[in-house]
Design a protein around this motif. Structure first.
Motif, PDB file in Angstrom:
ATOM      1  N   ALA A  48     -17.667  60.321 101.008  1.00 15.58           N
ATOM      2  CA  ALA A  48     -18.023  61.327 102.012  1.00 15.58           C
ATOM      3  C   ALA A  48     -18.702  60.659 103.202  1.00 15.58           C
ATOM      4  N   ILE A  49     -18.504  61.257 104.371  1.00 13.89           N
ATOM      5  CA  ILE A  49     -19.190  60.846 105.592  1.00 13.89           C
ATOM      6  C   ILE A  49     -19.951  62.057 106.110  1.00 13.89           C
ATOM      7  N   VAL A  50     -21.238  61.875 106.412  1.00 12.95           N
ATOM      8  CA  VAL A  50     -22.058  62.960 106.953  1.00 12.95           C
ATOM      9  C   VAL A  50     -22.561  62.549 108.336  1.00 12.95           C
ATOM     10  N   ASP A  51     -22.291  63.379 109.332  1.00 17.11           N
ATOM     11  CA  ASP A  51     -22.800  63.170 110.689  1.00 17.11           C
ATOM     12  C   ASP A  51     -23.916  64.178 110.915  1.00 17.11           C
ATOM     13  N   TYR A  52     -25.145  63.712 111.152  1.00 17.13           N
ATOM     14  CA  TYR A  52     -26.284  64.610 111.305  1.00 17.13           C
ATOM     15  C   TYR A  52     -26.421  65.175 112.712  1.00 17.13           C
ATOM     16  N   GLY A  53     -25.524  64.811 113.601  1.00 13.59           N
ATOM     17  CA  GLY A  53     -25.574  65.367 114.952  1.00 13.59           C
ATOM     18  C   GLY A  53     -26.751  64.881 115.766  1.00 13.59           C
ATOM     19  N   SER A  54     -27.336  63.752 115.387  1.00 10.23           N
ATOM     20  CA  SER A  54     -28.556  63.268 116.038  1.00 10.23           C
ATOM     21  C   SER A  54     -28.303  62.175 117.069  1.00 10.23           C
ATOM     22  N   PHE A  55     -27.056  61.725 117.200  1.00 10.52           N
ATOM     23  CA  PHE A  55     -26.771  60.644 118.148  1.00 10.52           C
ATOM     24  C   PHE A  55     -25.990  61.175 119.352  1.00 10.52           C
ATOM     25  N   ASP A  56     -26.333  60.696 120.532  1.00  5.97           N
ATOM     26  CA  ASP A  56     -25.653  61.095 121.768  1.00  5.97           C
ATOM     27  C   ASP A  56     -24.437  60.176 121.970  1.00  5.97           C
ATOM     28  N   TRP A  57     -23.267  60.686 121.581  1.00  9.23           N
ATOM     29  CA  TRP A  57     -22.062  59.849 121.602  1.00  9.23           C
ATOM     30  C   TRP A  57     -21.570  59.542 123.009  1.00  9.23           C
ATOM     31  N   SER A  58     -22.100  60.222 124.010  1.00  9.59           N
ATOM     32  CA  SER A  58     -21.722  59.892 125.390  1.00  9.59           C
ATOM     33  C   SER A  58     -22.272  58.523 125.794  1.00  9.59           C
ATOM     34  N   LYS A  59     -23.189  57.972 124.966  1.00  9.71           N
ATOM     35  CA  LYS A  59     -23.761  56.651 125.248  1.00  9.71           C
ATOM     36  C   LYS A  59     -23.184  55.559 124.357  1.00  9.71           C
ATOM     37  N   HIS A  60     -22.169  55.909 123.565  1.00 10.24           N
ATOM     38  CA  HIS A  60     -21.559  54.909 122.678  1.00 10.24           C
ATOM     39  C   HIS A  60     -20.382  54.247 123.394  1.00 10.24           C
ATOM     40  N   PRO A  61     -20.287  52.906 123.381  1.00  6.18           N
ATOM     41  CA  PRO A  61     -19.241  52.210 124.151  1.00  6.18           C
ATOM     42  C   PRO A  61     -17.826  52.681 123.857  1.00  6.18           C
ATOM     43  N   ARG A  62     -17.543  53.034 122.603  1.00  5.78           N
ATOM     44  CA  ARG A  62     -16.191  53.463 122.269  1.00  5.78           C
ATOM     45  C   ARG A  62     -16.005  54.975 122.335  1.00  5.78           C
ATOM     46  N   LEU A  63     -16.948  55.707 121.779  1.00 10.33           N
ATOM     47  CA  LEU A  63     -16.751  57.146 121.626  1.00 10.33           C
ATOM     48  C   LEU A  63     -17.084  57.953 122.874  1.00 10.33           C
ATOM     49  N   LYS A  64     -17.689  57.334 123.880  1.00 15.24           N
ATOM     50  CA  LYS A  64     -17.975  58.089 125.104  1.00 15.24           C
ATOM     51  C   LYS A  64     -16.686  58.577 125.763  1.00 15.24           C
ATOM     52  N   LYS A  65     -15.569  57.879 125.508  1.00 13.39           N
ATOM     53  CA  LYS A  65     -14.281  58.305 126.071  1.00 13.39           C
ATOM     54  C   LYS A  65     -13.768  59.584 125.412  1.00 13.39           C
TER      55      LYS A  65
END
Length: 322
Positions: A131-148
């Protein structure tokens, strides 16, 4: 693990982690991802400055195990988290060895949790899963890959990437029978976990009294350098895994051959007590030099303490030592 890092990593990126990892996790980082141009930066996770110095603009994630398997080391997640937030790096933690009822990951700054549900969750080794759990605590607009991905995602950017691309393209899914077995396992998770942890603590204290045993590791013991962190993070139940050392590899093998109740198996947190020799199983394909880097000795035995009567477990160990 692979799905989570296929979503986060990219050619030219790096992952900051500890060398003290489960064997296949170490191999996945060091060999598999490396061939796709991902660098792994191994640091001592007890050293906060070493973690910060290893981070740069291409760090796609910090990773650790909540309790290292089989080293039984604990990273100070509460103090690592501010460093990662300062540099906009997500914290990914494998929490397999301490389930949700024993550890509040979000409270300690974990952004993404990866879990082998084969272990505690399945309830008696009934099925394989993850299982993978994402707690919604990270701002993905600041991630080099996922900001796109951010403008496209109607919900969590990370989970959007996992569900709409990675899991679909790599074929990871759970079949209905497995989902059923693991749902049943969740119903008794807390009861089993607390009983196993209690057994493990009492057994660890007993093992420390035996002259044939060179060293015992369990984080609730007063002898553990991680006791304070363990008490803060896991309270009275730091899991059902412990390790101990005998005088040499031959003694380890002879001891395990004589066990009658405790089973030799590489799984963890079955209802039955399980035991292995890590150097010749989990790390059996690694060179002696690599095992030294990872910190695995030939004298080490790992035990997953089950639900049997504690006195029966003790008796089996005593007769095998004799």
């Amino acid at each position: 693990m692979s799905n989570a890092f296929m979503a986060l990593a990219y050619a030219g990126s790096n992952i900051v982690t500890s060398p003290h990892l489960f064997g296949n996790t170490f191999a996945f980082f060091q060999f598999t991802l490396a061939e796709f141009g991902v660098e792994v930066r191994f640091v001592d996770t007890d050293d906060l400055s070493a973690i910060e110095n290893a981070i740069d603009e291409n760090t796609c994630a910090f990773f650790c195990e909540v309790l290292t398997n089989p080293h039984l080391e604990i990273a100070d997640l509460a103090n690592i988290s501010p460093i990662l937030k300062k540099h906009n790096v997500p914290m990914v933690v494998d929490t397999t060895v301490i389930p949700w009822c024993g550890f509040d990951a979000k409270k300690f700054g974990v952004d993404i949790e990866v879990v082998s549900t084969t272990k505690y969750i399945s309830g008696g080794a009934t099925s394989l899963g993850g299982a993978i759990v994402d707690y919604g605590s990270f701002d993905w607009s600041k991630h080099p890959r996922l900001k796109k991905v951010t403008p496209q995602a109607p919900f969590s950017v990370f989970m959007f990437k996992i569900k709409r691309e990675i899991a679909r393209n790599f074929g990871a899914n759970m079949d209905p029978d497995t989902a059923f077995f693991q749902s049943l396992g969740l119903e008794t998770l807390t009861l089993r976990y607390e009983k196993m942890s209690k057994n493990a603590y009492e057994l660890a204290k007993f093992l420390e009294t035996l002259p044939q045993i060179m060293k015992v590791s369990y984080t609730q013991l007063d002898s553990s350098p991680y006791k304070k962190l363990s008490d803060e993070m896991f309270k009275d139940h730091p899991g059902a895994m412990l390790t101990f050392d005998l005088k040499d590899q031959a003694t380890c093998f002879a001891f395990m051959d004589k066990l009658q109740l405790i089973k030799r198996a590489t799984n963890l947190f079955d209802n039955n007590s399980l035991i292995i020799h890590p150097a010749s199983t989990i790390y059996g394909t690694f060179t002696a030099e690599m095992r030294k880097v990872i910190g695995i000795e030939d004298t080490l035995i790992r035990m997953s303490v089950g639900l049997e009567e504690l006195e029966d477990i003790k008796a089996d160990i005593l007769q095998a030592l004799q």
